[in-house]
Design a protein around this motif. Sequence first.
Motif, PDB file in Angstrom:
ATOM      1  N   ILE A  56       0.839  -1.200   0.000  1.00  0.00           N
ATOM      2  CA  ILE A  56       0.000   0.000   0.000  1.00  0.00           C
ATOM      3  C   ILE A  56       0.871   1.246   0.000  1.00  0.00           C
ATOM      4  O   ILE A  56       0.606   2.214  -0.727  1.00  0.00           O
ATOM      5  N   TRP A  57       1.918   1.183   0.779  1.00  0.00           N
ATOM      6  CA  TRP A  57       2.841   2.313   0.843  1.00  0.00           C
ATOM      7  C   TRP A  57       3.370   2.643  -0.553  1.00  0.00           C
ATOM      8  O   TRP A  57       3.447   3.791  -0.950  1.00  0.00           O
ATOM      9  N   ARG A  58       3.695   1.591  -1.318  1.00  0.00           N
ATOM     10  CA  ARG A  58       4.199   1.790  -2.681  1.00  0.00           C
ATOM     11  C   ARG A  58       3.125   2.373  -3.603  1.00  0.00           C
ATOM     12  O   ARG A  58       3.426   3.132  -4.508  1.00  0.00           O
ATOM     13  N   VAL A 110       0.596   4.369  -2.738  1.00  0.00           N
ATOM     14  CA  VAL A 110       0.228   5.761  -2.478  1.00  0.00           C
ATOM     15  C   VAL A 110       1.406   6.718  -2.424  1.00  0.00           C
ATOM     16  O   VAL A 110       1.234   7.899  -2.687  1.00  0.00           O
ATOM     17  N   PHE A 111       2.607   6.238  -2.098  1.00  0.00           N
ATOM     18  CA  PHE A 111       3.719   7.191  -2.055  1.00  0.00           C
ATOM     19  C   PHE A 111       4.303   7.445  -3.434  1.00  0.00           C
ATOM     20  O   PHE A 111       4.054   8.490  -4.004  1.00  0.00           O
ATOM     21  N   PRO A 112       5.035   6.484  -3.991  1.00  0.00           N
ATOM     22  CA  PRO A 112       5.635   6.832  -5.277  1.00  0.00           C
ATOM     23  C   PRO A 112       4.617   6.886  -6.419  1.00  0.00           C
ATOM     24  O   PRO A 112       4.728   7.707  -7.307  1.00  0.00           O
ATOM     25  N   LYS A 113       3.608   6.003  -6.387  1.00  0.00           N
ATOM     26  CA  LYS A 113       2.673   5.964  -7.521  1.00  0.00           C
ATOM     27  C   LYS A 113       1.552   6.974  -7.398  1.00  0.00           C
ATOM     28  O   LYS A 113       0.795   7.179  -8.344  1.00  0.00           O
ATOM     29  N   THR A 114       1.380   7.563  -6.235  1.00  0.00           N
ATOM     30  CA  THR A 114       0.336   8.556  -5.956  1.00  0.00           C
ATOM     31  C   THR A 114      -1.031   8.124  -6.476  1.00  0.00           C
ATOM     32  O   THR A 114      -1.816   8.935  -6.934  1.00  0.00           O
ATOM     33  N   ASP A 115      -1.294   6.813  -6.397  1.00  0.00           N
ATOM     34  CA  ASP A 115      -2.581   6.297  -6.865  1.00  0.00           C
ATOM     35  C   ASP A 115      -3.534   6.260  -5.670  1.00  0.00           C
ATOM     36  O   ASP A 115      -3.792   5.217  -5.097  1.00  0.00           O
TER      37      ASP A 115
END
Lengths: 252, 292, 471
Positions: free
Chosen positions: B248-250, B252-257
């Motif tokens: 989830i971190w991946r 919302v952080f780098p992918k801003t999805d």
Amino acid sequence: MIVISARSRVELFDRPNFIIHSFFEENYTNIIYDSTFRGYMFNSVIVATCNALLVTILALLATYALSRWRLTGADNIFFWTITNRMAPPAVFLLPLFLMFTKWFKIGDWTLFDTRTGLILLYCVFNLPFSIWVLQGMIDGIPVELDEAAMVDGAGTGMILRRIIIPLAAPGLAITAILSWIFAWNEYLFAATLTSVHARTITTGLAEFVTVTGTNWGEMAAVATLTLIPSLAFISFVQRYIVMGLTFGAVKE
Amino acid sequence: MRQNRTGWIFLSPSLIILFIVGMLPFFYIMYVGFFDWNVFSVSRGLHYSGLDNYRRLVFDKDFLKSLELTIKFAAYAILFQLLIGYFLANMLAIDFPGKSIFRIIHTIPLMIAPLAVGATWRLLTIPGLGPVPFYLDRWLGFDYRISANADQAFWTTVIMDVWHWTPFVTLTMLAGLVSLPQEPMEQALVDGANRLQVFWYVKLPLLRPVILSTVFIRLMDALRTVDEVWMLTGGGPGAATRYTGLHIWRIVFPKTDYGYGAATSLLTLYFTIVLSWLLYTAIGQQRRGGAS
Amino acid sequence: MVLAILSSFSLSVNAQGDEDWWATAAAPYEGVTIRGISESTPPSNYVADVLAPQFQELTGIEVEFEPTSWDQMYDKAIKDMEAATGIYDFVYIEQDIIYGYLAQDYLVDLTQTLEDNPDLVSPDFSIDDFTTFIDSFIKPENGHLYGVPMEAFVKPYLYRTDLFEDPDIMAAFEAEYGYALAPATNHQQYTDIAKFFTEYGEANDMDLWGSTVQAASGHPSSFYEVFESVMPTFGVYNWGINQDNWKATVENGGEMNSDTAKAALQWWLDLLQYAPPESTSSTWDEVAATFAAGRAAQGLVYGENAAWIASDTERSQVVGEVGVALPPLEEGVMEAAEAGDGYIGYYDGGAFGIPHSSKNKEAALLFLQYIGQPSVQADWAAAGSRIVHDATFSDPIVVDMDAQTNGYYTLMLDQGYLFAGAPPFPFHPQVREVVAPFIYQAIAGEITAAEALDQAAVAAEEELVRLGYGE
């Protein structure tokens, strides 16, 4: 970790070993003399301590209420409070960020980058935990004691002070201690919701992961330094932890 | 009993704070979960997409794999924590020289920030540089490469979690052991039961509430582990340690999805709550059973 | 107010004209606090420790500067700008994210703002002072500036001069491979050298391997090395994504899974056997540290590290033994780069820009001009080995460092134009996150190079469609 913190950058990439050749104290002095880091340390102390106190008091009141009054849906309320600890933190940072910067805004003042903000926010994981630990303990104190006191004319406040708090003291201690540690160690919320003034020591730790060579030596020194207050705490209150958990986990 | 109003007054500060810092974000996430919202898409802002995020989630191989891994991780970690914790608690329940020192030392991992735990373990296990792979190779001839071997990485995260959280389990177990009534065990021995039988039929049932409470707390935290694993492996090699929290971190952080991340979070949260609820009702039965 | 005028007047009598200008221009904003966020790097820390306090003293504008980790920096800046919270008055913009920020219209048009506010135009600030790197922060559509560069570097090929120039080693190498040992100019030579030094290290019981590889199996740095440092040297540019239709697969006109791309990835993966064992957990930090520890004979290392590796005895064991060269290339790539049709490696850096949501744009603009003026550049270059002005190259401090690094700065000055920054994608981190896991899997040996790129190309296309690029 302590070993690493004692080694210089060059040494770190030598053949691995556990022996400290020379105590590379620069790693420590660099940090101790860095006023920024003392500031981070100070923030962490304030945030963790205030949060632990706040959480313990609130949890005491809440569990006392849940235990002694027949409140509608008490069981569900109890479980609901605990679910607050379960959320995966990453996504919740977005609404929290908005809350801290936009939703609660009085003039120019926001919760962003304030210690108050963190103190309140850490309740989201510490309060459920504390309620969970304290619940068993308060349930374990016989209701008859309350009732006897009431017959003697004591009010609710008096009962809390004279009976509940002394009897639950070990449990309160452990709640406060573990909450303190959780708050002290928290990283993600602090990193996103503070900027300059309220930064905590764990976010400082992450700053050492820099582009030009992760500064493992200093990072380990910071990690060691962050450990010292917790260690002092724990050896101090070791007795209470065992006592507290004894009351909390198993009640007859 | 007493007037309900006072009870609610005592309860309300906690409820209000949890509502603000827990529920408001939750409602917001629920709302965002119904939208397509990636900051860097061509069309800016939120676009209502109904249940699309959830539909996509059910077929998302990466998510399902990370969920499976997380459960495996939590199950192994908690199992070992219980076993080792129980053993250590038994040790601490009897007297031996240096006990008080040992008790303090063994709780040290509990005090270290998860981020620092991850960093320390990373330093210890970096192939070629860390002492762990160096001595494993020299003494046992074991080729240990956490960043290239998926199984090794998985087990390293399990061991790290066990190292970090066993002291917590030990403490709760110790608390349980200390307060166990002695009579049932003695009675059973008198009746001719052997040690194993006493343990299985008498001691374990008595310890069950403690064990379940411990598992409850550990499960909650293990299912949302991020900091340590992020520092240690970053979810690699491949996706071998990409646990749900990190997944989830991946997103919302780098992918801003944000929309999809919200949906993933909610499903994970729902899943955690269901698991916990099952445990909780089990504990509740224990509690009620014990009381009557 | 009267006091302020008086004090600025008295300043003008005593101080230089420069300082007078700053004080006058900043007078309306005295007491204002501007807040900025950046990645915690030596150049940023220099801004926080030196430039910000200087500026503060000169202007009375308070600067709160937050250096933080790479992830946090992006996360907070994007959240701030997307939600228009107005927390930050200036943000760090890495070269590869600028196109995303521009597409979302996050940033203030600096050229326009300066035109609209002549009072704010510093006589010391000129776009012409900057190296060509500033072009990255100019919007092609209108030619306006959106960020003031604060750091820049290329990713060169570093090698160990002590090893490459050792007569015994040279003789042994020539005997084995039939040509003289020198910095590799093509990939075959590079592999030969890597193999040779790995065997040499083994034979002499040294901690020495043939090459660094930035192959962290759970960190985007490995993606970057493959797509921005290795692929271009094979002639695969822009991550293999066709910018006309936003497609990545060969069938649809992309190149991400072309045979050349697969050969490039395979070559890079093969290097792992000649690399120190920590390579599969090495990000850009550790690659530099590995090279500085003398564990690799050659490698592609980010240039911002070149200076300290070559000169800082406290952190590096190879001081004075570092050579700099252009990366090894396939045939035809150099010609393409010289003609402007391609590039041979990575040119990166960052700038400071002002978000639209800032409430103190004017004060922030003054600060950006302050850090962009010539007089602060040389000391800053010495502290952070970063250069954004042409004139800085001839500064004695930099000339001295250039000698210590065996010509890194000369290479950047003379041949910097052969390198290029990240492709102008507004969806940079989004596609990276989709493609990177396949590279991680290839590093772990779970899939082959060909499988990784075939799957990655398909996944990238899907993500692009989802984002609204290509149909």
